[in-house]
Motif scaffolding. Structure first.
Motif, PDB file in Angstrom:
ATOM      1  N   ILE A 244       0.952  -1.173   0.082  1.00 19.23           N
ATOM      2  CA  ILE A 244       0.123   0.030   0.086  1.00 19.23           C
ATOM      3  C   ILE A 244       0.951   1.313   0.064  1.00 19.23           C
ATOM      4  O   ILE A 244       2.034   1.260   0.489  1.00 19.23           O
ATOM      5  CB  ILE A 244      -0.993  -0.160   1.503  1.00 19.23           C
ATOM      6  CG1 ILE A 244      -0.104   0.171   2.550  1.00 19.23           C
ATOM      7  CG2 ILE A 244      -1.797  -1.010   1.434  1.00 19.23           C
ATOM      8  CD1 ILE A 244      -1.203   0.751   3.618  1.00 19.23           C
ATOM      9  N   GLN A 245       0.310   2.289  -0.559  1.00 20.14           N
ATOM     10  CA  GLN A 245       0.940   3.677  -0.533  1.00 20.14           C
ATOM     11  C   GLN A 245       0.082   4.441   0.421  1.00 20.14           C
ATOM     12  O   GLN A 245      -1.148   4.926  -0.052  1.00 20.14           O
ATOM     13  CB  GLN A 245       1.114   4.117  -2.065  1.00 20.14           C
ATOM     14  CG  GLN A 245       1.829   3.376  -2.791  1.00 20.14           C
ATOM     15  CD  GLN A 245       2.048   3.650  -4.095  1.00 20.14           C
ATOM     16  OE1 GLN A 245       1.183   4.479  -4.801  1.00 20.14           O
ATOM     17  NE2 GLN A 245       2.689   2.906  -5.018  1.00 20.14           N
ATOM     18  N   PRO A 246       0.529   4.712   1.658  1.00 20.62           N
ATOM     19  CA  PRO A 246      -0.600   5.537   2.507  1.00 20.62           C
ATOM     20  C   PRO A 246      -1.058   6.698   1.980  1.00 20.62           C
ATOM     21  O   PRO A 246      -0.241   7.559   1.398  1.00 20.62           O
ATOM     22  CB  PRO A 246       0.463   5.536   3.853  1.00 20.62           C
ATOM     23  CG  PRO A 246       1.305   4.326   3.779  1.00 20.62           C
ATOM     24  CD  PRO A 246       1.766   4.387   2.397  1.00 20.62           C
ATOM     25  N   GLY A 247      -2.084   7.177   1.964  1.00 24.88           N
ATOM     26  CA  GLY A 247      -2.932   8.362   1.347  1.00 24.88           C
ATOM     27  C   GLY A 247      -2.963   8.321   0.003  1.00 24.88           C
ATOM     28  O   GLY A 247      -3.458   9.340  -0.373  1.00 24.88           O
TER      29      GLY A 247
ATOM     30  N   SER B  62      -7.939   0.000   4.394  1.00 22.34           N
ATOM     31  CA  SER B  62      -8.609   0.884   3.494  1.00 22.34           C
ATOM     32  C   SER B  62      -7.565   1.903   3.373  1.00 22.34           C
ATOM     33  O   SER B  62      -6.798   2.670   4.420  1.00 22.34           O
ATOM     34  CB  SER B  62      -9.753   1.610   4.055  1.00 22.34           C
ATOM     35  OG  SER B  62     -10.760   0.563   4.467  1.00 22.34           O
ATOM     36  N   VAL B  63      -7.329   2.433   2.027  1.00 24.77           N
ATOM     37  CA  VAL B  63      -5.921   3.541   2.026  1.00 24.77           C
ATOM     38  C   VAL B  63      -6.985   4.733   1.354  1.00 24.77           C
ATOM     39  O   VAL B  63      -7.524   4.770   0.401  1.00 24.77           O
ATOM     40  CB  VAL B  63      -5.012   2.887   1.212  1.00 24.77           C
ATOM     41  CG1 VAL B  63      -4.110   4.012   0.756  1.00 24.77           C
ATOM     42  CG2 VAL B  63      -4.536   1.755   1.555  1.00 24.77           C
ATOM     43  N   GLY B  64      -6.662   6.040   1.981  1.00 25.44           N
ATOM     44  CA  GLY B  64      -7.061   7.145   1.505  1.00 25.44           C
ATOM     45  C   GLY B  64      -6.355   8.214   2.280  1.00 25.44           C
ATOM     46  O   GLY B  64      -5.798   8.251   3.101  1.00 25.44           O
ATOM     47  N   PRO B  65      -6.736   9.463   2.046  1.00 27.15           N
ATOM     48  CA  PRO B  65      -6.093  10.613   2.611  1.00 27.15           C
ATOM     49  C   PRO B  65      -6.744  10.566   4.149  1.00 27.15           C
ATOM     50  O   PRO B  65      -7.989  10.008   4.229  1.00 27.15           O
ATOM     51  CB  PRO B  65      -6.834  11.817   1.810  1.00 27.15           C
ATOM     52  CG  PRO B  65      -7.365  11.213   0.784  1.00 27.15           C
ATOM     53  CD  PRO B  65      -7.416   9.817   0.754  1.00 27.15           C
TER      54      PRO B  65
END
Length: 184
Positions: A3-6, A140-143
């Protein structure tokens, strides 16, 4: 899958258009213009789109130990005991807050969660010794702002309906039924 956080994952990044994602991944498992789409890319990938068809959230459910779990900075996130994952990330300097008893919000821009449908026994661990521990079933990944904002009651109800529909769709998929049958 890392994953790439945010920002998402390599296959889908926050802010990309649905068209860009689907050119890369192909159509979702259940085509249609809905805000949440499930893609089978050798593992499941769930993407939430805005009304303008932009990626706003990328979710990776566990892969049931088949070999394609979610990772960050060398730490396996999914299909492990949730408190162990949180401890490993905290040791690497990732700051978090416990959102609910089975959900942890990380300032970098992701949430680890357990839906309570898996147990330590599913991981091959002693059920008695680990009975009260939760399994990390997804990320779950998002800002960060996406997670920190208080949702409206309507949003919560809509998300619950979408989640139930996604689970029902996965259950309807014959290969998933066979796989779950092997686990039981």
């Amino acid at each position: 899958m890392e994953i790439q956080p945010g920002r998402g994952v390599a296959a889908a990044r926050i802010g990309e258009t649905r068209e860009t994602v689907e050119n890369r991944l192909g159509p979702p498992m259940h085509p249609g213009k809905v805000s949440r789409a499930v893609y089978d890319i050798g593992r499941l990938l769930v993407i939430s789109y805005t009304g303008d068809d932009l990626v706003e959230l990328v979710e990776l459910p566990h892969d049931a130990g088949r070999g394609d779990e979610a990772f960050l900075d060398g730490v396996q996130l999914t299909w492990r005991l949730l408190d162990d994952v949180v401890a490993d990330l905290a040791a690497k300097g990732y700051r978090y807050e416990q959102d609910e008893s089975s959900s942890f919000l990380f300032e970098a821009g992701f949430v680890l969660f357990s839906a309570g449908s898996r147990t330590p026994r599913d991981l091959g661990l002693d059920a008695v010794e680990n009975a009260s521990r939760s399994v990390c079933e997804g990320v779950s990944v998002g800002p960060y702002e996406y997670f920190a904002a208080e949702p409206t009651e309507e949003q919560v109800a809509a998300w619950e309906r979408e989640f139930e529909a996604a689970v029902a769709a996965m259950d309807a998929d014959e290969s998933m039924r066979k796989f779950r049958g092997l686990l039981e």
